[in-house]
Design an enzyme around this catalytic site. Sequence first.
Site, short mmCIF file in Angstrom:
data_model
loop_
_atom_site.label_atom_id
_atom_site.label_comp_id
_atom_site.label_asym_id
_atom_site.label_seq_id
_atom_site.Cartn_x
_atom_site.Cartn_y
_atom_site.Cartn_z
N ARG A 9 0.83 -1.21 0.00
CA ARG A 9 0.00 0.00 0.00
C ARG A 9 0.86 1.26 0.00
O ARG A 9 0.35 2.37 -0.08
CB ARG A 9 -0.93 0.00 1.22
N GLU B 143 -0.73 -8.43 -5.70
CA GLU B 143 -2.09 -8.94 -5.90
C GLU B 143 -2.08 -10.41 -6.29
O GLU B 143 -2.95 -11.17 -5.89
CB GLU B 143 -2.82 -8.10 -6.97
N GLN C 206 -5.71 -16.20 -2.63
CA GLN C 206 -5.81 -17.44 -1.84
C GLN C 206 -4.71 -17.57 -0.78
O GLN C 206 -4.41 -18.68 -0.35
CB GLN C 206 -5.81 -18.66 -2.74
N THR C 207 -4.08 -16.47 -0.41
CA THR C 207 -3.00 -16.55 0.59
C THR C 207 -3.15 -15.42 1.60
O THR C 207 -3.49 -14.30 1.22
CB THR C 207 -1.63 -16.48 -0.11
N TYR D 297 -9.78 -9.38 -11.41
CA TYR D 297 -9.38 -8.90 -10.09
C TYR D 297 -8.03 -8.18 -10.15
O TYR D 297 -7.89 -7.02 -9.72
CB TYR D 297 -9.32 -10.08 -9.11
N ASP E 225 -12.82 -9.42 -4.47
CA ASP E 225 -12.25 -10.66 -3.92
C ASP E 225 -13.26 -11.24 -2.94
O ASP E 225 -14.39 -10.73 -2.83
CB ASP E 225 -10.88 -10.38 -3.26
N CYS F 119 -20.51 -5.54 13.55
CA CYS F 119 -21.36 -4.47 13.02
C CYS F 119 -21.25 -3.17 13.81
O CYS F 119 -21.38 -2.08 13.24
CB CYS F 119 -22.82 -4.93 12.96
N CYS G 254 -18.77 -0.95 12.33
CA CYS G 254 -18.88 -0.79 10.87
C CYS G 254 -19.32 0.63 10.50
O CYS G 254 -20.36 1.11 10.98
CB CYS G 254 -19.88 -1.81 10.34
FE1 SF4 Z 1 -22.41 -5.66 9.78
FE2 SF4 Z 1 -21.31 -3.73 8.30
FE3 SF4 Z 1 -21.18 -6.24 7.50
FE4 SF4 Z 1 -23.50 -4.96 7.47
S1 SF4 Z 1 -21.72 -4.47 6.25
S2 SF4 Z 1 -23.13 -7.04 8.19
S3 SF4 Z 1 -23.29 -3.68 9.30
S4 SF4 Z 1 -20.22 -5.41 9.35
#
Ligand code: SF4
Length: 359
Positions: free
Chosen positions: A19, A31, A36-37, A114, A132, A194, A197
Amino acid sequence: MRRALLDWYDGNARDLPWRRTRDPFAVWVAEVMLQQTRVETVIPYYARFLARFPDVFALADARLDDVLASWSGLGYYRRARLLHAGAMHVRDVHGGVVPSDPIAIREIPGVGAYTAGAIASQAFGANEPIVDGNVARFVSRLCAIDVDVKKGEGLARVWRISAALVASVERPGALNNALMEIGATVCVPREPRCLLCPVRAHCAARARGRETELPIATKKAKRPTVEEIAAVLRIEGDDRVLLARCAKDGLFAGLWEPPRVATKDAKRARVELSSSLGVDVDLAPKPKRSIEHALTHRRLRIEVHEGVLSRAPKKATNGEGRYDAWELVDLATLDARGVATLGRRMLGLSRRGRPRPPG
Ligand code: SF4
């Protein structure tokens, strides 16, 4: 949502060596290695490979044996052969300069959608998508896709959604990385995180309480098991071991290993080996070790027998069959040639070539 993804990426991205570069050759190598690794496995290989082959010319002009030796232990050796072929194509067709045009990138042997998306977006800033396994899982939950996203229409939908997400964004490489990173670290397979997220407010799976149900997976067909015998052969009084080079069309093409025979009967293996090597082979009736090895479409169960050769066989075979060359090899020099992890296990060596502890 794209702003949220980019902000999250800027604050949470792992500092990975590929990066830090926009060199298309380095992006390409990374890439291919990452397919697969795991990231942690790739990091040392990436550094060593680029130190050995720093640009297209260095890789294209190298012998395939040397490329495979640098890949030894990373697995899926077809990737190394295709990377080598791809470098030769770029040397011969593009004067050693990786093209920036996405169509020309796709024409490089071994470069699929990809890898092309990765090179185009990360090295050249093109608005090209990448999908991916991590992106597919994230998108399948984000949009509550109710079909298998690993293939067919489900996969095509993920590509379309990813293309729409990356279209006209200012930093397409970063957005692609954000999608992969969120799949790898937040929207993980079993228990998505989540609460961490950045796009949970937009997530259809979460809104419907289906985040652990998705993505839908179709049951994989059971892999058949193939039984084989491998022979670790020496001449009396000589420590070197006979290795065979896999012929160029097979799965392990170009890699060296103790010869294998597709049978579980030691007597039959002895006869077949004597005939193909053109010398008498004496094989121990009991195996020294047993190895199970999973390949993409089958499992191998290999009984490894030690044995004695009456004399050195001819260096090359007639080009037919599983192997195209034989050589008695000093195991201390093994790192100089391409030997897969499976070959090392047959020899009783660990991945890095050290003898395995007893048992
Ligand atoms: Fe959870 Fe975000 Fe995945 Fe939705 S996108 S399932 S909110 S981690």
